[in-house]
Design a protein around this motif. Structure first.
Motif, PDB file in Angstrom:
ATOM      1  N   LEU A  15     -43.137  -2.388 114.976  1.00  0.00           N
ATOM      2  CA  LEU A  15     -42.796  -3.807 115.133  1.00  0.00           C
ATOM      3  C   LEU A  15     -41.315  -3.989 115.443  1.00  0.00           C
ATOM      4  O   LEU A  15     -40.948  -4.859 116.236  1.00  0.00           O
ATOM      5  CB  LEU A  15     -43.170  -4.590 113.870  1.00  0.00           C
ATOM      6  N   ARG A  16     -40.472  -3.167 114.831  1.00  0.00           N
ATOM      7  CA  ARG A  16     -39.030  -3.266 115.086  1.00  0.00           C
ATOM      8  C   ARG A  16     -38.680  -2.966 116.542  1.00  0.00           C
ATOM      9  O   ARG A  16     -37.625  -3.371 117.017  1.00  0.00           O
ATOM     10  CB  ARG A  16     -38.252  -2.327 114.166  1.00  0.00           C
ATOM     11  N   GLU A  17     -39.550  -2.266 117.231  1.00  0.00           N
ATOM     12  CA  GLU A  17     -39.308  -1.913 118.637  1.00  0.00           C
ATOM     13  C   GLU A  17     -39.639  -3.053 119.599  1.00  0.00           C
ATOM     14  O   GLU A  17     -39.309  -2.974 120.776  1.00  0.00           O
ATOM     15  CB  GLU A  17     -40.127  -0.675 119.012  1.00  0.00           C
ATOM     16  N   THR A  18     -40.284  -4.121 119.114  1.00  0.00           N
ATOM     17  CA  THR A  18     -40.633  -5.237 119.994  1.00  0.00           C
ATOM     18  C   THR A  18     -39.465  -6.213 120.089  1.00  0.00           C
ATOM     19  O   THR A  18     -38.662  -6.339 119.166  1.00  0.00           O
ATOM     20  CB  THR A  18     -41.895  -5.970 119.505  1.00  0.00           C
ATOM     21  N   ASP A  19     -39.374  -6.909 121.212  1.00  0.00           N
ATOM     22  CA  ASP A  19     -38.259  -7.826 121.456  1.00  0.00           C
ATOM     23  C   ASP A  19     -38.234  -9.005 120.485  1.00  0.00           C
ATOM     24  O   ASP A  19     -37.159  -9.485 120.140  1.00  0.00           O
ATOM     25  CB  ASP A  19     -38.309  -8.358 122.887  1.00  0.00           C
ATOM     26  N   ASP A  20     -39.400  -9.488 120.058  1.00  0.00           N
ATOM     27  CA  ASP A  20     -39.470 -10.682 119.214  1.00  0.00           C
ATOM     28  C   ASP A  20     -39.143 -10.417 117.755  1.00  0.00           C
ATOM     29  O   ASP A  20     -38.879 -11.351 117.001  1.00  0.00           O
ATOM     30  CB  ASP A  20     -40.868 -11.299 119.279  1.00  0.00           C
ATOM     31  N   ILE A  21     -39.164  -9.164 117.325  1.00  0.00           N
ATOM     32  CA  ILE A  21     -38.979  -8.832 115.913  1.00  0.00           C
ATOM     33  C   ILE A  21     -37.588  -8.254 115.685  1.00  0.00           C
ATOM     34  O   ILE A  21     -37.226  -7.230 116.258  1.00  0.00           O
ATOM     35  CB  ILE A  21     -40.059  -7.834 115.438  1.00  0.00           C
ATOM     36  N   ALA A  22     -36.803  -8.928 114.834  1.00  0.00           N
ATOM     37  CA  ALA A  22     -35.450  -8.465 114.514  1.00  0.00           C
ATOM     38  C   ALA A  22     -35.486  -7.338 113.490  1.00  0.00           C
ATOM     39  O   ALA A  22     -34.666  -6.430 113.524  1.00  0.00           O
ATOM     40  CB  ALA A  22     -34.614  -9.628 113.975  1.00  0.00           C
ATOM     41  N   ASP A  23     -36.456  -7.381 112.561  1.00  0.00           N
ATOM     42  CA  ASP A  23     -36.572  -6.348 111.534  1.00  0.00           C
ATOM     43  C   ASP A  23     -37.965  -6.422 110.923  1.00  0.00           C
ATOM     44  O   ASP A  23     -38.611  -7.473 110.950  1.00  0.00           O
ATOM     45  CB  ASP A  23     -35.514  -6.548 110.450  1.00  0.00           C
ATOM     46  N   ALA A  24     -38.411  -5.322 110.366  1.00  0.00           N
ATOM     47  CA  ALA A  24     -39.684  -5.247 109.639  1.00  0.00           C
ATOM     48  C   ALA A  24     -39.558  -4.108 108.643  1.00  0.00           C
ATOM     49  O   ALA A  24     -39.066  -3.031 108.984  1.00  0.00           O
ATOM     50  CB  ALA A  24     -40.846  -4.995 110.593  1.00  0.00           C
ATOM     51  N   PHE A  25     -39.981  -4.362 107.395  1.00  0.00           N
ATOM     52  CA  PHE A  25     -39.848  -3.348 106.354  1.00  0.00           C
ATOM     53  C   PHE A  25     -40.802  -3.633 105.203  1.00  0.00           C
ATOM     54  O   PHE A  25     -41.308  -4.754 105.060  1.00  0.00           O
ATOM     55  CB  PHE A  25     -38.403  -3.291 105.841  1.00  0.00           C
ATOM     56  N   LEU A  26     -41.036  -2.623 104.382  1.00  0.00           N
ATOM     57  CA  LEU A  26     -41.878  -2.769 103.201  1.00  0.00           C
ATOM     58  C   LEU A  26     -41.037  -3.250 102.024  1.00  0.00           C
ATOM     59  O   LEU A  26     -39.874  -2.876 101.881  1.00  0.00           O
ATOM     60  CB  LEU A  26     -42.533  -1.432 102.833  1.00  0.00           C
ATOM     61  N   ALA A  27     -41.646  -4.067 101.185  1.00  0.00           N
ATOM     62  CA  ALA A  27     -40.997  -4.566  99.972  1.00  0.00           C
ATOM     63  C   ALA A  27     -42.071  -4.725  98.905  1.00  0.00           C
ATOM     64  O   ALA A  27     -43.263  -4.526  99.175  1.00  0.00           O
ATOM     65  CB  ALA A  27     -40.312  -5.897 100.251  1.00  0.00           C
ATOM     66  N   LYS A  28     -41.658  -5.072  97.684  1.00  0.00           N
ATOM     67  CA  LYS A  28     -42.612  -5.268  96.602  1.00  0.00           C
ATOM     68  C   LYS A  28     -42.366  -6.611  95.940  1.00  0.00           C
ATOM     69  O   LYS A  28     -41.229  -7.020  95.753  1.00  0.00           O
ATOM     70  CB  LYS A  28     -42.486  -4.156  95.573  1.00  0.00           C
ATOM     71  N   SER A  29     -43.455  -7.288  95.607  1.00  0.00           N
ATOM     72  CA  SER A  29     -43.391  -8.552  94.887  1.00  0.00           C
ATOM     73  C   SER A  29     -44.317  -8.442  93.693  1.00  0.00           C
ATOM     74  O   SER A  29     -45.537  -8.433  93.852  1.00  0.00           O
ATOM     75  CB  SER A  29     -43.833  -9.687  95.805  1.00  0.00           C
ATOM     76  N   PHE A  30     -43.762  -8.322  92.509  1.00  0.00           N
ATOM     77  CA  PHE A  30     -44.517  -8.124  91.278  1.00  0.00           C
ATOM     78  C   PHE A  30     -45.403  -6.900  91.422  1.00  0.00           C
ATOM     79  O   PHE A  30     -44.909  -5.800  91.428  1.00  0.00           O
ATOM     80  CB  PHE A  30     -45.271  -9.391  90.880  1.00  0.00           C
ATOM     81  N   THR A  31     -46.702  -7.064  91.594  1.00  0.00           N
ATOM     82  CA  THR A  31     -47.590  -5.902  91.692  1.00  0.00           C
ATOM     83  C   THR A  31     -48.167  -5.727  93.097  1.00  0.00           C
ATOM     84  O   THR A  31     -49.107  -4.962  93.283  1.00  0.00           O
ATOM     85  CB  THR A  31     -48.745  -6.004  90.678  1.00  0.00           C
ATOM     86  N   ASP A  32     -47.634  -6.435  94.070  1.00  0.00           N
ATOM     87  CA  ASP A  32     -48.133  -6.338  95.438  1.00  0.00           C
ATOM     88  C   ASP A  32     -47.080  -5.749  96.368  1.00  0.00           C
ATOM     89  O   ASP A  32     -45.887  -5.931  96.182  1.00  0.00           O
ATOM     90  CB  ASP A  32     -48.526  -7.720  95.973  1.00  0.00           C
ATOM     91  N   ARG A  33     -47.582  -5.049  97.383  1.00  0.00           N
ATOM     92  CA  ARG A  33     -46.691  -4.553  98.435  1.00  0.00           C
ATOM     93  C   ARG A  33     -46.704  -5.581  99.561  1.00  0.00           C
ATOM     94  O   ARG A  33     -47.751  -6.119  99.918  1.00  0.00           O
ATOM     95  CB  ARG A  33     -47.173  -3.209  98.953  1.00  0.00           C
ATOM     96  N   LEU A  34     -45.532  -5.841 100.113  1.00  0.00           N
ATOM     97  CA  LEU A  34     -45.384  -6.780 101.222  1.00  0.00           C
ATOM     98  C   LEU A  34     -44.846  -6.063 102.441  1.00  0.00           C
ATOM     99  O   LEU A  34     -44.080  -5.103 102.319  1.00  0.00           O
ATOM    100  CB  LEU A  34     -44.384  -7.883 100.872  1.00  0.00           C
ATOM    101  N   LEU A  35     -45.242  -6.531 103.595  1.00  0.00           N
ATOM    102  CA  LEU A  35     -44.574  -6.141 104.823  1.00  0.00           C
ATOM    103  C   LEU A  35     -43.794  -7.383 105.236  1.00  0.00           C
ATOM    104  O   LEU A  35     -44.379  -8.446 105.438  1.00  0.00           O
ATOM    105  CB  LEU A  35     -45.540  -5.722 105.925  1.00  0.00           C
ATOM    106  N   VAL A  36     -42.490  -7.258 105.266  1.00  0.00           N
ATOM    107  CA  VAL A  36     -41.604  -8.360 105.609  1.00  0.00           C
ATOM    108  C   VAL A  36     -41.256  -8.243 107.087  1.00  0.00           C
ATOM    109  O   VAL A  36     -40.872  -7.173 107.554  1.00  0.00           O
ATOM    110  CB  VAL A  36     -40.328  -8.322 104.742  1.00  0.00           C
ATOM    111  N   VAL A  37     -41.410  -9.360 107.801  1.00  0.00           N
ATOM    112  CA  VAL A  37     -41.143  -9.385 109.240  1.00  0.00           C
ATOM    113  C   VAL A  37     -40.125 -10.480 109.522  1.00  0.00           C
ATOM    114  O   VAL A  37     -40.348 -11.645 109.170  1.00  0.00           O
ATOM    115  CB  VAL A  37     -42.442  -9.652 110.034  1.00  0.00           C
ATOM    116  N   ASP A  38     -39.007 -10.108 110.125  1.00  0.00           N
ATOM    117  CA  ASP A  38     -37.985 -11.067 110.540  1.00  0.00           C
ATOM    118  C   ASP A  38     -38.140 -11.306 112.037  1.00  0.00           C
ATOM    119  O   ASP A  38     -37.995 -10.373 112.839  1.00  0.00           O
ATOM    120  CB  ASP A  38     -36.578 -10.541 110.249  1.00  0.00           C
ATOM    121  N   VAL A  39     -38.450 -12.548 112.394  1.00  0.00           N
ATOM    122  CA  VAL A  39     -38.674 -12.896 113.792  1.00  0.00           C
ATOM    123  C   VAL A  39     -37.363 -13.376 114.406  1.00  0.00           C
ATOM    124  O   VAL A  39     -36.730 -14.310 113.901  1.00  0.00           O
ATOM    125  CB  VAL A  39     -39.766 -13.984 113.919  1.00  0.00           C
ATOM    126  N   ALA A  40     -36.962 -12.733 115.480  1.00  0.00           N
ATOM    127  CA  ALA A  40     -35.722 -13.074 116.175  1.00  0.00           C
ATOM    128  C   ALA A  40     -35.756 -14.523 116.654  1.00  0.00           C
ATOM    129  O   ALA A  40     -36.800 -15.023 117.069  1.00  0.00           O
ATOM    130  CB  ALA A  40     -35.517 -12.129 117.357  1.00  0.00           C
TER     131      ALA A  40
END
Length: 101
Positions: A15-40
């Protein structure tokens, strides 16, 4: 590292390689895993990206947590990008949360 973690890290890297996405990474919220996507440019998640995330078992956070019936994923603005959260429903509730007493 589990196969699922490797899969999601690979997806974030793609996703980070696409023009529309500034960043994408894994994170955790309490007991869940999140994929965080920052849209340019502060926009919405492109439709093709949203479909791809759903195919990997990553629906928008509001859809999972029931905060909003529209299924939006918007979590705020970071610099010039709009941050969106997607929940890994395949491993939901399996991540240890730490608390300090």
């Amino acid at each position: 590292m589990t196969d699922r973690t490797a899969e999601l890290r690979g997806l974030a890297a793609d996703l980070r390689e696409t023009d529309d996405i500034a960043d994408a990474f894994l994170a955790k919220s309490f007991t869940d895993r999140l994929l965080v996507v920052d849209v340019a440019g502060g926009g919405a998640v492109p439709d093709a990206t949203a479909v791809r995330l759903a195919e990997h078992g990553l629906p928008p956070a509001e859809e999972v947590y029931g905060d909003d019936e529209t299924g939006r994923s918007f979590a705020g603005v970071v610099g010039d990008a709009a941050r969106h959260h997607f929940v890994d429903i395949r491993t939901r509730g399996r991540h240890q949360s730490y608390t300090v007493e």
